[in-house]
Motif scaffolding. Structure first.
Motif, PDB file in Angstrom:
ATOM      1  N   ALA A 318      76.546  27.054 -72.716  1.00 12.16           N
ATOM      2  CA  ALA A 318      78.043  26.966 -72.781  1.00 12.16           C
ATOM      3  C   ALA A 318      78.388  26.071 -74.075  1.00 12.16           C
ATOM      4  O   ALA A 318      79.413  26.364 -74.751  1.00 12.16           O
ATOM      5  N   LYS A 319      77.705  25.062 -74.377  1.00  6.56           N
ATOM      6  CA  LYS A 319      77.847  24.031 -75.435  1.00  6.56           C
ATOM      7  C   LYS A 319      77.658  24.801 -76.788  1.00  6.56           C
ATOM      8  O   LYS A 319      78.391  24.609 -77.810  1.00  6.56           O
ATOM      9  N   ALA A 320      76.549  25.643 -76.967  1.00  4.16           N
ATOM     10  CA  ALA A 320      76.509  26.372 -78.066  1.00  4.16           C
ATOM     11  C   ALA A 320      77.435  27.414 -78.442  1.00  4.16           C
ATOM     12  O   ALA A 320      77.888  27.532 -79.635  1.00  4.16           O
ATOM     13  N   ASN A 321      78.010  27.768 -77.316  1.00  5.40           N
ATOM     14  CA  ASN A 321      79.213  29.046 -77.457  1.00  5.40           C
ATOM     15  C   ASN A 321      80.326  28.196 -78.000  1.00  5.40           C
ATOM     16  O   ASN A 321      81.048  28.860 -78.816  1.00  5.40           O
ATOM     17  N   LEU A 322      80.670  27.448 -77.386  1.00  9.09           N
ATOM     18  CA  LEU A 322      81.860  26.625 -77.925  1.00  9.09           C
ATOM     19  C   LEU A 322      81.776  26.088 -79.110  1.00  9.09           C
ATOM     20  O   LEU A 322      82.519  26.032 -79.900  1.00  9.09           O
ATOM     21  N   GLY A 323      80.495  25.377 -79.559  1.00 18.57           N
ATOM     22  CA  GLY A 323      80.237  24.988 -80.906  1.00 18.57           C
ATOM     23  C   GLY A 323      80.186  25.901 -81.893  1.00 18.57           C
ATOM     24  O   GLY A 323      81.015  25.806 -82.848  1.00 18.57           O
ATOM     25  N   GLU A 324      80.076  27.233 -81.517  1.00 15.95           N
ATOM     26  CA  GLU A 324      79.992  28.474 -82.368  1.00 15.95           C
ATOM     27  C   GLU A 324      81.592  28.593 -82.745  1.00 15.95           C
ATOM     28  O   GLU A 324      81.997  28.770 -84.067  1.00 15.95           O
ATOM     29  N   LEU A 325      82.348  28.684 -81.818  1.00 14.21           N
ATOM     30  CA  LEU A 325      83.738  28.842 -81.905  1.00 14.21           C
ATOM     31  C   LEU A 325      84.367  27.899 -83.095  1.00 14.21           C
ATOM     32  O   LEU A 325      85.206  28.034 -83.870  1.00 14.21           O
ATOM     33  N   SER A 418      95.327  24.738 -76.154  1.00  9.58           N
ATOM     34  CA  SER A 418      94.649  26.214 -75.725  1.00  9.58           C
ATOM     35  C   SER A 418      93.846  26.031 -74.480  1.00  9.58           C
ATOM     36  O   SER A 418      93.024  25.699 -74.256  1.00  9.58           O
ATOM     37  N   PRO A 419      94.344  26.820 -73.404  1.00 11.83           N
ATOM     38  CA  PRO A 419      93.766  26.812 -72.380  1.00 11.83           C
ATOM     39  C   PRO A 419      92.398  27.422 -72.402  1.00 11.83           C
ATOM     40  O   PRO A 419      91.468  26.851 -71.425  1.00 11.83           O
ATOM     41  N   GLU A 420      92.196  28.278 -73.103  1.00 13.82           N
ATOM     42  CA  GLU A 420      90.781  28.945 -73.185  1.00 13.82           C
ATOM     43  C   GLU A 420      89.729  27.751 -73.696  1.00 13.82           C
ATOM     44  O   GLU A 420      88.813  27.675 -73.189  1.00 13.82           O
ATOM     45  N   TYR A 421      90.212  27.071 -74.700  1.00 10.09           N
ATOM     46  CA  TYR A 421      89.188  25.893 -75.511  1.00 10.09           C
ATOM     47  C   TYR A 421      89.094  24.738 -74.211  1.00 10.09           C
ATOM     48  O   TYR A 421      88.124  24.439 -74.085  1.00 10.09           O
ATOM     49  N   TYR A 449      75.583  23.816 -81.506  1.00 15.28           N
ATOM     50  CA  TYR A 449      75.397  25.255 -82.076  1.00 15.28           C
ATOM     51  C   TYR A 449      74.457  25.297 -83.431  1.00 15.28           C
ATOM     52  O   TYR A 449      73.904  26.269 -83.607  1.00 15.28           O
ATOM     53  N   GLU A 450      74.914  24.292 -84.109  1.00 17.20           N
ATOM     54  CA  GLU A 450      74.072  24.124 -85.480  1.00 17.20           C
ATOM     55  C   GLU A 450      72.573  24.195 -85.155  1.00 17.20           C
ATOM     56  O   GLU A 450      71.642  24.780 -85.996  1.00 17.20           O
ATOM     57  N   ARG A 451      72.142  23.590 -84.112  1.00 19.23           N
ATOM     58  CA  ARG A 451      70.621  23.383 -83.803  1.00 19.23           C
ATOM     59  C   ARG A 451      70.217  24.763 -83.446  1.00 19.23           C
ATOM     60  O   ARG A 451      68.952  24.936 -83.205  1.00 19.23           O
ATOM     61  N   THR A 452      71.109  25.705 -82.916  1.00 18.48           N
ATOM     62  CA  THR A 452      70.859  27.098 -82.566  1.00 18.48           C
ATOM     63  C   THR A 452      70.574  27.997 -83.763  1.00 18.48           C
ATOM     64  O   THR A 452      69.967  29.269 -83.931  1.00 18.48           O
TER      65      THR A 452
END
Length: 652
Positions: A318-325, A418-421, A449-452
């Motif tokens: 979840a964190k990685a997906n959020l960080g990518e955005l 942003s409700p999505e964010y 995210y960057e560590r992925t």
């Protein structure tokens, strides 16, 4: 009654299992004691040799001095392995560390020479023809340095050794120590990274390998009869390794690829199999390298969370997906037109292809944009190493008026629209349901995210994992040049091929190379960017910059902190003539406060074929499998609804 019987049987079973476990551990106690005995023998041999070492300068022949220097490297590394693994902080502080000059209380030339110069120099190992050019008193200073340094080394080794109780360690810890040491040998000693001078390269590799084989053999001797196949393989591998080192004595011709793939990796794997066969558990030690990794080039070898600033920055999908955005979202910038991905584009191996990064006002920033791929596996960031983590780095980027020209308050205000964010933050960081989105949560998401964004599945990696079809003979030879004659591996450490020092990855190296402002050598003018000095204020770090990764380097031109070189061939030629050291006479006052660069002032003298092979090998380090771009960004509402047409990754 039945219940009482069950309890008795249960207790008896637990006692039996406990005795069985302790019995296995106890069976290894003699082996651990033997390893401790061998280690102490190696320490005593080193101390005895060091006590006598200064007596050979300068009234002996060059051949004898050279022999004694090589023996010094051998004895030192034969004794050092356990010390490095069990007391790394003391070892790197008092004995050997990445080469930098430093201020000392010594007079004259030695006022800026650290103790490891005993190896880097090597002091006292000058040919007789050179000694004839010395002024009266020069050799006296040399001898004083040798005696004082040897005395300090002996005291430091004694101090470090008193804190080591190998015989009190659990078998799991002993296995971890030996595994850590063979990983270090595979990265550091194969490339002669500790000493750099050619003469020390193979003696030090022989010393560290020999002691490792001695120690590991004590554990292999504990195999039961059922382990005969593994025992036979170990006997064959250890004999093969010793024979190869004995028969191949040329530093520049030594086939490092063969030695790593056919000796060190199989030995490392055999150690892992032995640990399983003896029922010794893996340690739960928190480290950069996963406990289950069987060799230095194993898949998924790194524990990315080790490089995170805290538990809130540990990985979750979840964190990685959020960080990518967030990484690709221009809402991080003041004008909604720039994102992290503006300077780190996936299609360009997360660089931008520019000589220097573009500023907020579309001017040039002072330095080139490095790749984000594998950037998470290090403890220092930015060319001048001013950030201690990826999260820390974001403070400078978002708040910097020349980069994203924004603030976390503005960024969070947009996120809150942003409700999505908000849903993504609540899922990734549940505490934000009460606290609201915080600065730390934003930074942690992007850091995760960057560590992925990793690139450790190149053709080179697959070759090291056993696929012989992945590299050509020219690329294999290029690896040998890289780790040997070319000295690349002495600063860009395998397997990350950057400045993060194996096997602990706590230290990140930097170097002053004398990088010019133009790629023409007709008029050599030094780039005046003082680099690390701006952060440390230490004059010995002037013009010094973090050692970058050369993974994906075939895709990340132009090169150096100022983007001065357009091609890898230019970079190779720069190093071939000793980098900027060749032109020191041209710099004049620019070198005030800097004795000379932290690169040996010796030309490599690579042949055209070696240069071509080296560039070919660097190309085999390409892996951009992490280069993804999100398909859409979260919708903003209210006063920020007009930003919903923003471009993924930014405009410029």
């Amino acid at each position: 009654m039945k219940q009482a019987v069950v309890i008795v049987l249960l207790v008896a079973s637990i006692c039996f299992l406990s005795m069985s476990r302790s019995g296995k551990d106890k069976n290894l106690a003699p082996a651990v004691a033997s390893i401790n005995h061998l280690y102490l023998q190696n320490i005593r041999s080193l101390d005895s040799f060091m006590a006598d070492y200064p007596n050979y300068f300068y009234d002996s022949s060059y051949s004898l001095r050279e022999k004694k220097y090589e023996e010094l490297a051998y004895y030192f590394k034969r004794a050092a392995g356990i010390m490095i693994c069990l007391q790394p902080d003391l070892y790197y502080k008092k004995l050997v560390r990445p080469f930098q000059f430093e201020k000392t209380t010594r007079p004259g030339f030695f006022s800026f020479v650290p103790d490891p110069w005993l190896f880097f120099g090597p002091i006292g190992n000058e040919p007789d023809s050179v000694l004839k050019t010395f002024r009266p008193g020069d050799t006296t200073e040399q001898v004083v340095f040798i005696k004082e340094t040897i005395a300090r080394y002996r005291r430091a080794i004694g101090e470090i050794n008193t804190s080591i109780r190998l015989d009190s360690q659990e078998p799991a810890q002993v296995f971890n120590t030996l595994r850590t040491e063979i990983f270090r040998i595979s990265a550091i000693d194969v490339a002669n990274s500790d000493f750099i001078i050619d003469e020390a390269g193979l003696p030090s590799l022989n010393g560290s390998t020999e002691s490792w084989l001695q120690y590991a053999n004590e554990l292999f001797m504990q195999l039961p009869a059922s382990g005969q196949v593994l025992q036979s393989r170990w006997n064959r591998l250890s004999a093969q390794t010793r024979q190869y080192l004995q028969e191949n004595t040329g530093y520049k011709s030594f086939n490092r690829m063969y030695f790593v793939r056919n000796c060190l990796i199989p030995l490392s794997q055999a150690l892992g199999e032995l640990q399983v066969a003896l029922h010794v558990p893996l340690t739960k030690q928190w480290s950069a390298v996963r406990a289950g990794a069987t060799h230095l080039y194993d898949k998924n070898i790194f524990n990315a969370d080790f490089f995170a600033p805290g538990k809130d920055a540990y990985y979750s999908a979840a964190k990685a997906n959020l960080g990518e955005l967030l990484f690709f979202d221009p809402i991080l910038s003041d004008n909604n037109r720039r994102a992290c991905a503006s300077c780190h584009k996936p299609r360009m191996a997360f660089t931008d292809g520019q000589v220097k990064a573009t500023s907020f006002e579309r001017d040039d920033l002072p330095r080139n944009s490095p790749t984000v791929i594998n950037a998470g596996f290090q403890k220092k960031n930015f060319w001048d190493m001013r950030a201690g983590s990826l999260e820390d780095q974001l403070d400078s980027v978002i708040n910097n008026p020349n980069e994203l020209h924004s603030s976390f308050d503005r960024v969070i205000d947009r996120i809150n629209s942003s409700p999505e964010y908000l849903a993504l933050f609540y899922k990734s960081f549940p505490a934000t349901k009460k606290t609201g989105v915080t600065r730390e949560a934003v930074k942690n998401a992007i850091g995760v995210y960057e560590r992925t964004v990793t690139g450790l599945d190149s053709r080179f990696d697959r070759y090291m994992q056993g696929d012989n079809s992945q590299l050509s003979p020219h690329e294999i030879n290029g690896f040998n040049v890289y780790m040997g004659k070319g000295k690349c591996g002495s600063c860009h450490f395998a397997p990350l091929f950057n400045g993060a020092l194996p096997p602990f990855y706590e230290l990140t190296d930097h170097h002053s190379l004398g990088v010019p402002v133009k790629d023409s050598m007709e008029k050599y003018v030094l780039d005046t960017d003082s680099g690390v000095y701006k952060i440390t204020g230490d004059s010995f770090t002037r013009f010094s910059f973090k050692t970058p990764s050369v993974r994906n380097i075939a895709l990340t031109a132009p090169y150096m902190h100022n983007g001065v070189y357009k091609t890898l061939e230019q970079v190779v030629n720069f190093y071939d003539h000793a980098a900027g050291a060749k032109f020191q006479g041209d710099y004049g006052k620019q070198l005030k406060g800097l004795p000379f660069f932290t690169i040996l002032p010796v030309e490599l003298k690579l042949t055209p074929e070696e240069k071509t092979d080296l560039v070919a090998f660097l190309g085999a380090l390409t892996d951009t499998s992490a280069a993804h771009t999100p398909k859409r960004l979260p919708v903003l509402t209210g006063k920020y609804a007009s930003s919903n047409k923003r471009i993924i990754g930014g405009v410029y």
